[in-house]
Design an enzyme around this catalytic site. Structure first.
Site, PDB file in Angstrom:
ATOM      1  N   ASP A  26       0.800  -1.226   0.000  1.00 10.59           N
ATOM      2  CA  ASP A  26       0.000   0.000   0.000  1.00 10.59           C
ATOM      3  C   ASP A  26       0.831   1.274   0.000  1.00 10.59           C
ATOM      4  O   ASP A  26       0.355   2.332  -0.404  1.00 10.59           O
ATOM      5  CB  ASP A  26      -1.003   0.002   1.163  1.00 10.59           C
ATOM      6  CG  ASP A  26      -0.351  -0.068   2.529  1.00 10.59           C
ATOM      7  OD1 ASP A  26       0.829  -0.468   2.601  1.00 10.59           O
ATOM      8  OD2 ASP A  26      -1.019   0.268   3.521  1.00 10.59           O
ATOM      9  N   GLU A  49       9.474 -10.604  -2.503  1.00  5.67           N
ATOM     10  CA  GLU A  49      10.495  -9.564  -2.647  1.00  5.67           C
ATOM     11  C   GLU A  49      11.902 -10.138  -2.783  1.00  5.67           C
ATOM     12  O   GLU A  49      12.748  -9.540  -3.469  1.00  5.67           O
ATOM     13  CB  GLU A  49      10.439  -8.614  -1.448  1.00  5.67           C
ATOM     14  CG  GLU A  49       9.196  -7.746  -1.393  1.00  5.67           C
ATOM     15  CD  GLU A  49       8.037  -8.393  -0.644  1.00  5.67           C
ATOM     16  OE1 GLU A  49       6.996  -7.733  -0.461  1.00  5.67           O
ATOM     17  OE2 GLU A  49       8.170  -9.589  -0.257  1.00  5.67           O
ATOM     18  N   HIS A 112       1.094   0.497  10.419  1.00  4.72           N
ATOM     19  CA  HIS A 112       1.461  -0.885  10.098  1.00  4.72           C
ATOM     20  C   HIS A 112       2.789  -0.946   9.323  1.00  4.72           C
ATOM     21  O   HIS A 112       3.206   0.021   8.717  1.00  4.72           O
ATOM     22  CB  HIS A 112       0.356  -1.581   9.295  1.00  4.72           C
ATOM     23  CG  HIS A 112       0.040  -0.926   7.986  1.00  4.72           C
ATOM     24  ND1 HIS A 112      -0.700   0.230   7.890  1.00  4.72           N
ATOM     25  CD2 HIS A 112       0.378  -1.263   6.717  1.00  4.72           C
ATOM     26  CE1 HIS A 112      -0.817   0.579   6.618  1.00  4.72           C
ATOM     27  NE2 HIS A 112      -0.174  -0.311   5.884  1.00  4.72           N
ATOM     28  N   HIS A 113       3.418  -2.111   9.362  1.00  7.59           N
ATOM     29  CA  HIS A 113       4.744  -2.363   8.774  1.00  7.59           C
ATOM     30  C   HIS A 113       5.853  -1.586   9.489  1.00  7.59           C
ATOM     31  O   HIS A 113       6.917  -1.353   8.915  1.00  7.59           O
ATOM     32  CB  HIS A 113       4.785  -2.023   7.278  1.00  7.59           C
ATOM     33  CG  HIS A 113       3.858  -2.831   6.428  1.00  7.59           C
ATOM     34  ND1 HIS A 113       3.346  -4.052   6.808  1.00  7.59           N
ATOM     35  CD2 HIS A 113       3.343  -2.589   5.190  1.00  7.59           C
ATOM     36  CE1 HIS A 113       2.552  -4.521   5.852  1.00  7.59           C
ATOM     37  NE2 HIS A 113       2.532  -3.654   4.861  1.00  7.59           N
ATOM     38  N   GLY A 402      26.811 -16.823  -2.873  1.00  2.00           N
ATOM     39  CA  GLY A 402      26.406 -18.225  -2.839  1.00  2.00           C
ATOM     40  C   GLY A 402      25.083 -18.489  -2.166  1.00  2.00           C
ATOM     41  O   GLY A 402      24.957 -19.437  -1.386  1.00  2.00           O
ATOM     42  N   ASP A 429      17.972 -29.513  -7.196  1.00  2.00           N
ATOM     43  CA  ASP A 429      16.617 -29.675  -6.656  1.00  2.00           C
ATOM     44  C   ASP A 429      16.434 -28.901  -5.350  1.00  2.00           C
ATOM     45  O   ASP A 429      15.417 -28.240  -5.143  1.00  2.00           O
ATOM     46  CB  ASP A 429      16.287 -31.160  -6.454  1.00  2.00           C
ATOM     47  CG  ASP A 429      17.397 -31.949  -5.770  1.00  2.00           C
ATOM     48  OD1 ASP A 429      18.451 -31.370  -5.439  1.00  2.00           O
ATOM     49  OD2 ASP A 429      17.218 -33.165  -5.576  1.00  2.00           O
ATOM     50  N   ASN A 456      19.234 -34.792  -7.665  1.00  2.00           N
ATOM     51  CA  ASN A 456      20.144 -35.757  -7.044  1.00  2.00           C
ATOM     52  C   ASN A 456      19.817 -35.935  -5.561  1.00  2.00           C
ATOM     53  O   ASN A 456      20.668 -36.271  -4.756  1.00  2.00           O
ATOM     54  CB  ASN A 456      21.608 -35.366  -7.250  1.00  2.00           C
ATOM     55  CG  ASN A 456      21.888 -33.917  -6.884  1.00  2.00           C
ATOM     56  OD1 ASN A 456      21.058 -33.236  -6.286  1.00  2.00           O
ATOM     57  ND2 ASN A 456      23.065 -33.434  -7.238  1.00  2.00           N
ATOM     58  N   GLY A 458      18.801 -34.015  -2.815  1.00  2.00           N
ATOM     59  CA  GLY A 458      19.305 -33.337  -1.638  1.00  2.00           C
ATOM     60  C   GLY A 458      20.397 -32.334  -1.901  1.00  2.00           C
ATOM     61  O   GLY A 458      20.702 -31.977  -3.040  1.00  2.00           O
ATOM     62  N   GLU A 462      26.607 -29.632   0.104  1.00  2.00           N
ATOM     63  CA  GLU A 462      26.804 -29.728   1.553  1.00  2.00           C
ATOM     64  C   GLU A 462      27.291 -31.122   1.954  1.00  2.00           C
ATOM     65  O   GLU A 462      28.119 -31.262   2.865  1.00  2.00           O
ATOM     66  CB  GLU A 462      25.502 -29.393   2.293  1.00  2.00           C
ATOM     67  CG  GLU A 462      24.818 -28.108   1.853  1.00  2.00           C
ATOM     68  CD  GLU A 462      25.665 -26.869   2.060  1.00  2.00           C
ATOM     69  OE1 GLU A 462      26.732 -26.959   2.689  1.00  2.00           O
ATOM     70  OE2 GLU A 462      25.261 -25.795   1.573  1.00  2.00           O
TER      71      GLU A 462
END
Length: 548
Positions: A26, A49, A112-113, A402, A429, A456, A458, A462
């Site tokens: 708004d 955003e 608000h916000h 990253g 994925d 793959n 997962g 990591e």
């Protein structure tokens, strides 16, 4: 009536910005009316955003400037991660925040916000570390302040923040009478003196090497560097943080230097150089094999946006963009030495299951000129960054910041910025699950990249660093090939495929390249623990780095 909002949009258009990303709220709706009323600018509404900031980052990598719009508080804080990535990697992005009226802010009302404490500057303060300049516009200062922050944007190639109260956007203003000017440094080191040092060093060197980085791309100097190398025939390498800063089809382009992870002959060639000219390079862990590079600074001239070194002596206050452009004026430099044999293999597909090693061989063989490769930080980045690009091709990754999920919105933003270069996205994925909401935008806006989703099972990157069998590296298994249909796509807009073998990959890649009028959504099924060799080595180095 000509308004502050009109002035801001005119200045953004002057920077080459033709699309603005974001989410309505708004406090920015009236300014949005001004955007959509223009014939020279388009509003591209996002699902959230954060994705808007990622799309703006991708757009800025291609158009060399971008803008996105949020509402106050909740909107801008959702976007700040993406803005931080643009700051870290030198992308000129303008964040415009629609905020409550000047009267509401001056009276400290609990609207608000906000945090209900009457202080409307909290969120601008939060942006200080990730923006080069910030401003809260008033009716009195608006045009001067807009020009000030945009001049900083041009100079530093980093994001800026503009807080635009509702009433200020509608306030009367005068049209700009002069073009926007970049804020130039006050030089205390002669640019010509630096050029003379470079020329002298190149003429005397027996084994010179040029190394380019991401700041060349930030300033749009890729063609300049390519012309310089074409003219001088100097050997050149880039870091993966700077890939496509020179045309990789040049005979003297040697490949990607990445410390001890480099090809052995490339590593030896670079590290034995008797003169190194380093342009726009930042030596980060993921681009130097976890700081395993060996580059002799006593034999180096390095130039960056904010400082440089001449044989380990620091210099400041020179014009980086002008200096790089002036390299074309150097004379009597022509390298006549040898290069290295580049490791490039022909790909002959079979019915074998697709693997990481073979996938990137196939990509290198099948990509075409004037394509843009976008690679998510993970298996995709470490596989794609090692291939040789075809002429006039580009590469987008985010090896310093990253942030996983970044590349899907970034690829869409870049594709909007350059409709002539077909974008090929490679995303894992796990990363896709963070930002897949923008698939709806891609369908609505008829954006037609080729999207490869590497399934793959997962977080493989990591797993290579720590916890290969730990549950925190697992993710929910989605039916990826059905996602376009779920987002409202029909076959005339999006082609969805599942690929498991080498032959299937080659077939669908050729089909997609021959069909530029539809998006291709291709799920690549790969083994859970399969990863490019470079990533496996990097994972071990990162694991050791995290212990020290």
């Amino acid at each position: 009536m000509y308004t502050v909002g009109d002035y801001l949009l005119d200045r953004l258009h002057e920077l080459g910005i033709e699309e603005i990303f974001g989410v309505p709220g708004d406090y920015n709706l009236q300014f949005l009316d001004q955007i959509i009323s223009r014939k020279d600018m388009k509003w591209v509404g996002n699902a959230n955003e954060l994705n808007a900031s990622y799309m703006a980052d991708g757009y800025a990598r291609t158009k060399k400037a971008a803008a996105f719009l949020t509402t106050f508080g909740v909107g801008e804080l959702s976007a700040v991660n993406g803005l931080a990535g643009s700051y870290a990697e030198n992308l000129p992005v303008v964040e415009i925040v629609g905020s409550p009226t000047s009267k509401v802010q001056n009276e400290g009302k609990f609207v608000h916000h906000t945090l209900a404490d009457g202080d409307f500057k909290h969120f601008m303060k939060m942006h200080e570390p990730v923006t080069a300049a910030r401003t809260l516009l008033t009716a009195e200062n608006a045009t001067v302040e807009i020009d000030r922050v945009l001049s900083v944007l041009l100079k530093e190639r980093k994001p800026v923040y503009i807080n635009l109260p509702v009433d200020v956007a509608a306030a009367k203003a005068e049209k700009p009478s002069l073009p926007l000017k970049k804020e130039n440094p006050n030089s205390n080191t002669s640019d010509q003196e630096i050029l003379n040092k470079i020329q002298e060093s190149l003429k005397n060197a027996k084994k010179p090497i040029v190394i380019t980085g991401h700041e060349i791309i930030s300033f749009g100097l890729e063609k300049t560097v390519t012309q310089f190398i074409s003219k001088t025939k100097l050997p050149i390498t880039t870091l993966n943080f700077g890939k496509s800063s020179v045309d990789e089809a040049l005979p003297s382009f040697l490949g990607i230097y990445n410390g001890k992870l480099s090809e052995p002959n490339l590593k030896e060639f670079v590290e034995s150089a008797d003169f190194i000219l380093m342009l726009g390079v930042k030596l980060t862990d993921s681009s130097t094999g976890a700081f395993t590079h060996h580059l002799n600074e006593n034999k180096m001239i390095s130039l960056n946006i904010d400082e440089g070194k001449i044989f380990n002596e620091r210099i400041q206050n020179f014009d980086f963009e002008s200096l790089i452009s002036s390299l074309l004026d150097l004379s009597e430099i022509e390298y006549k030495g040898e290069y290295i044999n580049k490791k490039q293999e022909n790909f002959v597909p079979s019915n074998a299951l697709l693997s990481q090693g073979r996938l990137w061989q196939a990509v290198e063989n099948l990509t075409q000129s004037n394509e843009t490769i976008v690679a998510e930080q993970g298996t995709s980045f470490f596989g794609a960054s090692s291939i040789f690009l075809k002429p006039k091709s580009h590469f987008i990754g985010q090896p310093l910041w990253g942030s996983i999920g970044y590349t899907f919105p970034a690829a869409l933003g870049s594709q909007i910025a350059d409709k002539e270069s077909r974008h090929l996205l490679f995303i894992g994925d796990g990363s896709l699950q963070l930002t897949v909401q923008e698939l709806g935008l891609a369908i609505r806006e008829k954006i037609n990249p080729i999207c490869f989703i590497i399934n793959n099972d997962g977080y493989t990157v990591e797993r290579e660093i720590h916890g290969p069998n730990q549950s925190y590296n697992d993710i929910p298994m989605w039916n990826y090939s059905k996602l376009p249909e779920s987002f409202g796509a029909t076959e005339d807009r999006v082609v969805s495929k599942i690929v498991r073998t080498e032959n299937e990959f080659v077939s669908v890649m050729k089909e997609a390249q021959a069909d530029p009028n539809r998006m291709y959504w291709i799920e690549l099924v790969l083994a859970k623990e399969d990863a490019p060799k470079v990533l496996k080595k990097m994972g071990k180095l990162f694991a050791e780095q995290n212990k020290s």
